[in-house]
Design a protein around this motif. Structure first.
Motif, PDB file in Angstrom:
ATOM      1  N   UNK A 118       9.406   4.218   9.906  1.00 34.86           N
ATOM      2  CA  UNK A 118       8.230   5.072  10.031  1.00 34.86           C
ATOM      3  C   UNK A 118       7.509   5.225   8.689  1.00 34.86           C
ATOM      4  N   UNK A 119       8.285   5.404   7.625  1.00 31.90           N
ATOM      5  CA  UNK A 119       7.690   5.581   6.299  1.00 31.90           C
ATOM      6  C   UNK A 119       7.051   4.279   5.823  1.00 31.90           C
ATOM      7  N   UNK A 120       7.701   3.142   6.045  1.00 31.93           N
ATOM      8  CA  UNK A 120       7.137   1.860   5.625  1.00 31.93           C
ATOM      9  C   UNK A 120       5.815   1.593   6.341  1.00 31.93           C
ATOM     10  N   UNK A 121       5.761   1.928   7.634  1.00 33.00           N
ATOM     11  CA  UNK A 121       4.505   1.759   8.379  1.00 33.00           C
ATOM     12  C   UNK A 121       3.406   2.629   7.784  1.00 33.00           C
ATOM     13  N   UNK A 122       3.748   3.847   7.420  1.00 31.43           N
ATOM     14  CA  UNK A 122       2.761   4.760   6.839  1.00 31.43           C
ATOM     15  C   UNK A 122       2.313   4.258   5.467  1.00 31.43           C
ATOM     16  N   UNK A 123       3.248   3.714   4.699  1.00 29.91           N
ATOM     17  CA  UNK A 123       2.908   3.161   3.379  1.00 29.91           C
ATOM     18  C   UNK A 123       1.947   1.984   3.532  1.00 29.91           C
ATOM     19  N   UNK A 124       2.289   1.039   4.401  1.00 31.65           N
ATOM     20  CA  UNK A 124       1.482  -0.178   4.510  1.00 31.65           C
ATOM     21  C   UNK A 124       0.102   0.086   5.100  1.00 31.65           C
ATOM     22  N   UNK A 125      -0.053   1.183   5.795  1.00 33.59           N
ATOM     23  CA  UNK A 125      -1.380   1.527   6.330  1.00 33.59           C
ATOM     24  C   UNK A 125      -2.346   1.917   5.220  1.00 33.59           C
ATOM     25  N   UNK A 126      -1.819   2.267   4.039  1.00 38.07           N
ATOM     26  CA  UNK A 126      -2.690   2.771   2.973  1.00 38.07           C
ATOM     27  C   UNK A 126      -2.588   1.996   1.666  1.00 38.07           C
ATOM     28  N   UNK A 127      -1.541   1.205   1.449  1.00 37.85           N
ATOM     29  CA  UNK A 127      -1.333   0.590   0.134  1.00 37.85           C
ATOM     30  C   UNK A 127      -2.024  -0.759   0.035  1.00 37.85           C
ATOM     31  N   UNK A 128      -2.105  -1.253  -1.200  1.00 35.58           N
ATOM     32  CA  UNK A 128      -2.631  -2.589  -1.448  1.00 35.58           C
ATOM     33  C   UNK A 128      -1.674  -3.638  -0.891  1.00 35.58           C
ATOM     34  N   UNK A 129      -2.224  -4.745  -0.409  1.00 30.84           N
ATOM     35  CA  UNK A 129      -1.393  -5.814   0.134  1.00 30.84           C
ATOM     36  C   UNK A 129      -0.571  -6.514  -0.953  1.00 30.84           C
ATOM     37  N   UNK A 130      -0.983  -6.368  -2.198  1.00 31.93           N
ATOM     38  CA  UNK A 130      -0.280  -7.053  -3.290  1.00 31.93           C
ATOM     39  C   UNK A 130       0.711  -6.145  -4.017  1.00 31.93           C
ATOM     40  N   UNK A 131       0.791  -4.874  -3.614  1.00 32.20           N
ATOM     41  CA  UNK A 131       1.724  -3.958  -4.264  1.00 32.20           C
ATOM     42  C   UNK A 131       3.165  -4.335  -3.933  1.00 32.20           C
ATOM     43  N   UNK A 132       4.075  -4.057  -4.864  1.00 34.06           N
ATOM     44  CA  UNK A 132       5.500  -4.187  -4.586  1.00 34.06           C
ATOM     45  C   UNK A 132       5.910  -2.993  -3.732  1.00 34.06           C
TER      46      UNK A 132
END
Length: 471
Positions: A95-109
């Motif tokens: 759930x947290x990873x989905x929330x992170x990827x909805x807002x973060x840069x595609x190139x972020x670690x």
């Protein structure tokens, strides 16, 4: 590289990550719904800020800002490194990873601190599976350098490469785990030792304190600087590992351990171990134990650093990378550092012998500045100290941020006289001074002689500038 780190989950591990990044100059954003998160992380940060700089002779980067934010999206937007340290439940992590990827840069670690889950498990149903990997640290994250970096076959190799670069840049050692396995590498060893320890306590063979003593007074000291296989190679004597394996291999068939057996985890076992642990360490608070642990780790790591061995070699190399050339100010600021715990005496003050080392370090930096560096010495010339006079003016304690200024008094042919002053950084108070007289020497003849022309030119120009500043 210095950037923005987002910490999602601010417990003991998340707080340690935040401290490591911030102390290495990164701005840090933290999201944790715990209303006590800021207090708890603040206490971790205070511990880290006290001890982490003690590992280094180089000045630390300007500390990055730590900001507490109200959402995952606010934390990860624009972040270069995102560290997930939420509870070890796979549904929560998904759930947290989905929330992170909805807002973060595609190139972020996007790395997880998980100690047990494989990256492929974390990547299930992720919007960008290749972005997700494991970066498993060890507590305290701000002192222990090992990171088990575990990608999967689906991981983006360019992001993994950048992750290694970032971790190396903040003084950590990324151990690239080539194949996915439950609990990675190190925790599998820890789990085996932990399981055997539970049996020893349950069966009344040893108490928690006796088991801890067996580790810290014996093989733990060897493991800290040689690991497992190198320790056993030495144990094999001149014949090495092959002899050791031949001598001790048969014992693997003996029923010495219960590693495939798990003791029943009953309330009675928990009460027995908790009671023994309370008797062992209950007189100290957790914060006191953390400070004791951190002081001991700093002393051990600095000893390894002095020998250029194991984790100490890693810190030595990072320390060298952090050092830059001296500035042009007059007097020169030749040293900026924190007083480490192993420099203090029984009174808690900096030992007088360490003042000599500090002023010697200042001279070494000055020598490098004028070109009388390691290559110059290797080529057969150096400066030798003929006389020093040190005056102690105020107390200096472990953890204090200090700096040394160096002024040229005399630069006349083979003669060089320097005036060092040691200051406390917080208020610029003068703590000690040193008058140092040196002679330039040929290492071939062991006699004094004028410095070589390129060093003499820099030194004379600098001496003129210092003399002009005195007028």
């Amino acid at each position: 590289m210095i950037g923005i780190a987002a910490i999602i989950g601010g417990g003991v591990i998340g707080g340690g990550w935040a401290a490591r990044f911030a102390l290495m100059g990164w701005d840090v954003r933290i999201f944790d719904p715990d209303p006590e998160a800021e207090r708890k992380i603040g206490e971790v940060m205070a511990n880290a800020a006290r001890v982490f700089p003690m590992l280094y002779e180089a000045p630390m980067p300007v500390r990055g800002a730590i900001t507490y934010v109200g959402s995952v999206a606010e934390a990860v937007t624009g972040a270069d490194w995102i560290q997930e340290s939420v509870p070890e439940q796979l549904d929560i992590k998904h759930r947290v990873i989905a929330e992170i990827q909805a807002a973060c840069s595609e190139t972020a670690v996007l790395a997880s601190s998980t100690s047990g889950f494989k990256p492929s498990e974390l990547q299930q149903d992720a919007a960008r599976p290749g972005q997700v990997m494991v970066a498993h640290p060890f507590n305290p994250v701000y002192l222990l350098p090992l990171i088990e970096l575990v990608p999967s076959a689906a991981s983006d190799t360019s992001i993994v490469t950048r992750a290694k670069q970032i971790l190396t840049g903040i003084g950590m050692y990324p151990l690239h785990v080539r194949a996915e396995i439950d609990a990675h590498i190190a925790d599998r060893f820890l789990e085996a030792v932990w399981r055997e320890a539970l049996w020893l306590v349950k069966d009344g063979i040893a108490t928690t304190e006796e088991i801890d003593n067996a580790i810290r007074y014996g093989f733990g000291l060897r493991w800290a600087q040689m690991g497992l296989f190198e320790t056993y190679r030495v144990a094999g004597g001149e014949a090495g590992m092959r002899h050791f394996m031949a001598q001790f291999g048969p014992c693997l068939q003996w029923p010495w351990t219960k590693l495939t057996d798990v003791p029943e985890f009953t309330d009675d076992l928990v009460d027995l171990i908790a009671g023994q642990s309370d008797a062992q360490s209950g007189h100290m608070s957790i914060r006191d134990l953390e400070r004791l642990r951190d002081n001991n780790l700093v002393a051990i790591l600095r000893a390894l650093k002095q020998q250029g061995a194991a984790a100490g070699k890693l810190i030595l190399d990072h320390d060298t990378a952090l050092r830059g050339p001296l500035g042009a100010e007059i007097p020169l600021v030749t040293v900026r550092r924190v007083v480490p715990v192993d420099w203090t005496d029984i009174n808690g003050h900096m030992n007088e012998g360490r003042y000599g080392q500090l002023f010697s370090d200042a001279s070494e930096e000055f020598m490098t500045h004028i070109g009388a560096d390691r290559a110059y010495i290797a080529a057969g010339h150096s400066y030798f100290t003929a006389e020093t006079k040190t005056k102690y003016l105020a107390e200096t304690r472990a953890g204090e941020d200090i700096y040394v200024t160096t002024h040229i008094i005399v630069a006349d042919g083979k003669k060089l006289q320097l005036w060092h002053q040691m200051h406390r950084a917080s208020d610029d108070a003068l703590l000690a001074n040193c008058d140092q007289f040196m002679l330039h020497v040929s290492l071939e003849t062991r006699r004094s002689c004028p410095p070589l022309p390129h060093v003499a030119e820099v030194l004379n120009r600098l001496a003129d500038a210092h003399a002009e500043a005195d007028q």
